[in-house]
Design an enzyme around this catalytic site. Sequence first.
Site, short mmCIF file in Angstrom:
data_model
loop_
_atom_site.label_atom_id
_atom_site.label_comp_id
_atom_site.label_asym_id
_atom_site.label_seq_id
_atom_site.Cartn_x
_atom_site.Cartn_y
_atom_site.Cartn_z
N ASN A 124 34.05 42.99 33.09
CA ASN A 124 33.10 42.08 33.76
C ASN A 124 33.80 40.98 34.56
OD1 ASN A 124 34.11 40.46 31.72
ND2 ASN A 124 32.11 39.68 31.07
N LYS A 125 35.12 41.03 34.66
CA LYS A 125 35.86 39.96 35.31
C LYS A 125 35.89 40.13 36.83
CE LYS A 125 37.03 37.70 31.57
NZ LYS A 125 36.33 38.46 30.52
#
Length: 383
Positions: A185-186
């Site tokens: 999710n970065k």
Amino acid sequence: MTDNTDRIMVSDLSYDDQEIEAVLEVLKSEWLTMGPKTIKFEEMLSSFIGSKHVVATSNGTASLHLSLLSLGIGPGDEVIVTPLSFVASANSILYTGAKPVFVDVDPNTFNIDPTLIESSISDRTKAILPVHLAGLPAEMDEINRIAKDNEIRVIDDAAHAIGAKYKNQSIGTLADATGYSFFSNKNLSVGEGGAISTNNSETAAKLRLLRSHGLTKSTWSRHHDKEEESKDQLYDMIELGYNYRITEINAALGIVQLAKLANFNEQRKAIYELYKDLLSNLNVALQEIPQYVHHSHHVLPVLVQKGTRSKVRQSMENAGIGTSIHYTPIHKFTYYQEHGYSDVYCPFAEDIGNRVVTLPLHQKLTEKDVHYIVSKLKSILAE
């Protein structure tokens, strides 16, 4: 999103044929463990960050753990850390045998409050571990001053902050060591992966040893180095290290993603600015962003009125909008409550932890999406 029946994710990947081709290239090479892609990824990260050394790792938690170990943190030591973060920030301290000491946050920035740090320093304090929450740089000038005055180290958690800057200096150049996460999710996503940035050559050498079982040669170097010693694949184990190596697949994904990162971050900033404008008349609070920082806008935490969060999140879910919570204060989790932290009181972190809702923020969002999200939030808050 094309219509209101499609769910808007709180985070999302931006992959295309470039990532697919990068992975296929690694598979065709038949060299999957740490090798030339890792070396290239580290070199690219070092150039992007502006640091002398980058050591890629298997994940962000490993990055923090190795950073602490490389700087001599161990049993009996104390490390000052914010309670408002993912559990890895404090867990990595526990892994070394040291003790996390929680210091409350600034209610405006949600980051650790430097004015509270010195009163928490004891003769056992060996380091400060600030977190750049949501991608907003912590007050590194004051944190580094405190560390210097007290002869302690700084290891910053930049899991959210790839590409962030503090007073025109890149996060990753302002501490003894900086840990990154490249979780799925970065802003820069490889699925599972991380890295450590440092300007100290001795620290970098220690990190490389600890990353791979304390061995003096990697598998790649044993098979490909031209040195006479390597012909016999000789190596020694000189530290009790760990298997925290990144894979070539993850590194290859990182190379592609890093080339896209500046554009991704600019898109995230534009989305944030639209959110900020649309949310300005609603009864919510956002992080206060000083003019002298460059925020990476990893996530968008907003504060709603106490006691309304569950209703807000469920109503947003019913409208097809994903949300999250960044974060429940670490010391409030059962494990910490049962292991000596039941008396810890950090009022601002706890208030934020009770009120925060994380809204969708990623480069796939459209202006239409943001208008829809804010309109639904406005309706919910008016109920």
